[in-house]
Design a protein around this motif. Sequence first.
Motif, short mmCIF file in Angstrom:
data_model
loop_
_atom_site.label_atom_id
_atom_site.label_comp_id
_atom_site.label_asym_id
_atom_site.label_seq_id
_atom_site.Cartn_x
_atom_site.Cartn_y
_atom_site.Cartn_z
N THR A 24 -9.61 7.77 -2.99
CA THR A 24 -8.58 7.25 -3.96
C THR A 24 -7.86 6.15 -2.96
O THR A 24 -7.56 5.10 -3.59
CB THR A 24 -7.74 8.17 -4.23
OG1 THR A 24 -8.50 9.38 -5.17
CG2 THR A 24 -6.37 7.75 -5.01
N THR A 63 -7.35 2.12 -3.63
CA THR A 63 -6.24 1.34 -3.57
C THR A 63 -6.20 0.07 -2.62
O THR A 63 -5.62 -0.91 -2.92
CB THR A 63 -4.99 2.19 -3.33
OG1 THR A 63 -4.92 3.07 -4.29
CG2 THR A 63 -3.87 1.40 -3.34
N SER A 81 -8.43 -2.78 -3.86
CA SER A 81 -7.80 -3.22 -4.95
C SER A 81 -6.92 -4.39 -4.52
O SER A 81 -6.73 -5.68 -4.87
CB SER A 81 -6.91 -2.47 -6.03
OG SER A 81 -6.36 -2.89 -7.06
N ALA A 97 0.82 -1.13 -0.10
CA ALA A 97 0.15 0.03 0.01
C ALA A 97 0.86 1.30 -0.01
O ALA A 97 0.52 2.25 -0.73
CB ALA A 97 -0.80 0.01 1.28
N ARG A 142 2.33 2.05 -3.50
CA ARG A 142 1.20 2.39 -4.24
C ARG A 142 0.46 3.77 -3.77
O ARG A 142 -0.46 4.27 -4.12
CB ARG A 142 0.20 1.60 -4.42
CG ARG A 142 0.52 0.12 -4.93
CD ARG A 142 -0.59 -0.87 -5.33
NE ARG A 142 -0.05 -1.92 -5.83
CZ ARG A 142 -0.92 -2.80 -6.27
NH1 ARG A 142 -2.27 -2.41 -6.45
NH2 ARG A 142 -0.57 -4.02 -6.90
#
Length: 457
Positions: A437, A441, A444, A399, A402
Motif C-alpha cells: 500500500t 502511494t 502514484s 506522502a 496520504r
Amino acid sequence: MPDTAQLRRPAYLSLAEQFARAIQEGRLQNGTRLPTHRKLADDLKLSVQTVSRAYDELIRRGLISGEVGRGSFVQTRPREPAPPYLPERLGELIDLSILKPVCEQIHLEKMREAFAWLAENLPASSALSFRPNMVFPRHRNVAAEWLSRCGLDISPLNISLTNGATSAMTVALMSVAPPGSTIATEAISHHTLVPLSTYLGIRLQGIAIDDDGMMPEALDEACRTGVIRAIFLQPSVINPTATLMSADRRAALAEVARRHDMAIIENDILGPLVEERLPPIAALAPERTLYVTSFTKITVPGLRIGYLAAPDRYVAAVANRHLVSNWMATPSMAEIASYWVSDGTAMELVNWQRRALAVRHAIATESLGNLSHRTHPQSLHVWLPLPEGHSEDAFVSQARLRGVAIAPGASFRTADFGWRPSVRISLGSTTEQELKTGLGTVTSLALGDPEALLLAI
C-alpha cells in the motif's frame, strides 16, 4: 488563519503542514503567538484534539514551542537536526521511514528463549564486575569468529564490544580525529554522521560519488588541498544508495588513504547478510582501518551489541575513549550475542532475513514499476531519486498527508555534488500488505504532477 477547505485526512497533519508552510515562507514570524488550542478549534470548527495534535506535530518539528501558562509561539531559530525517521509510529501512518530488518513472531520468541537461557547461565562476572577485561575476553574470541564471517581476520585483542554501531562509530571518530580536524565521507552518507561530527567538533567534508561509491580522484584532490585525518565509508549496501562497492574501488580508496596517511572508518553493519560479499576495506588496509559491525539490522533490533575492530596503533585510544563515553557494553547483551554466534542462531536469523528481504524486494519491484531506483537484493531499503520537477519537501509532506512516512534524502547529504532530490524507503519496517500500500502511494505521487503536490500542501 488556516484554510479549512485545504484540509486533508488526517486533519491534524494537514493543519500542521499549513502552519509549517506559513512559517517557512515567513508569513508567521519568529515569536508570533498562536491562538490557543480551544480558540483555533472553535474558529475552524475542528475538535480540540485535532488542533492539539497539530501543535504537537509542530513542536516535534521544532517549528513552535509550547510554554505552560503562556501559550504556543513560532520558533524559527536554529534547532537540533531532526532524524529522517519518525521518532514514534503513529497508528494511522504506514511507516517506511525507519531502517529496520523484517521482524516477525520468530524474533520475539528467539529473544524470549535467549533471556530464559541467560537466567540460568549468567556468569558472575557479567553481573558483578566493573572491569571490561574481566567480562569480555571470552566474548572477544567469539567476536573474532563472527568477524571472520565478515571477511576479516583479526586478533581478539583488537576487538572492542560496544552497545551497537552508533557507539562504535562515536568511539572510532574520537579515536582518529581530534576536535577541529576534518574527516571525509561520501556525498550521500550516514544520517547520524553530520550531527555526531558537529557534537565532537569535527569538520565533515563530503566527497563526490558515482555509481560505485566515493571517487578516489575526488578524495585525492581533497587531500592535496586540505588536511584530512580520516575517511568514513559504507561500502557494503548499507549506504543510502544501496551501493555494493567494487573490489577495484575499495583498493583504490585504500591506496589514497595510504598515500596521505589517513585512517579509515568502515561501517559494515550488514556483515554476512550480504551474499557474494567482497573483502572489507579493513582486510585491504588493516594497518589503518577501524571496522564497525553489529547485530541490530540483521538479527533482532533489541540485540544492541556491536564490534569495533581496530589496528594496533589505535587499540589504546579506542579502549580509553570507550571507557569515558560508555565504560563498557552491556554484559547481558554480549552474553546473548556470543551464545547466538556459538550455537548458530545468529546465522539462522541472518539467513531468515535474506529470505524475507527477497519477498520484500519482489514487492518493491512490482510496485515501483518503471520508476528508476537503486537497491540491492540484501538491502533493507530502496533509494528513489524523484522524477524531474519534484520538490523533496513537498513529496515527503504529501506522502505523509496520504498516510505514508518516508525519509527525505537531504538527511543523508553531506555535499551538493550531483545532488538530486530523493527519498529513502524502508522495506522491513511494516507488514507486506502495508508495504504494498505504501509503495503504491509513493509510486502514484512520483508519477503525478509535481506542481499539484506543491499546491496541495
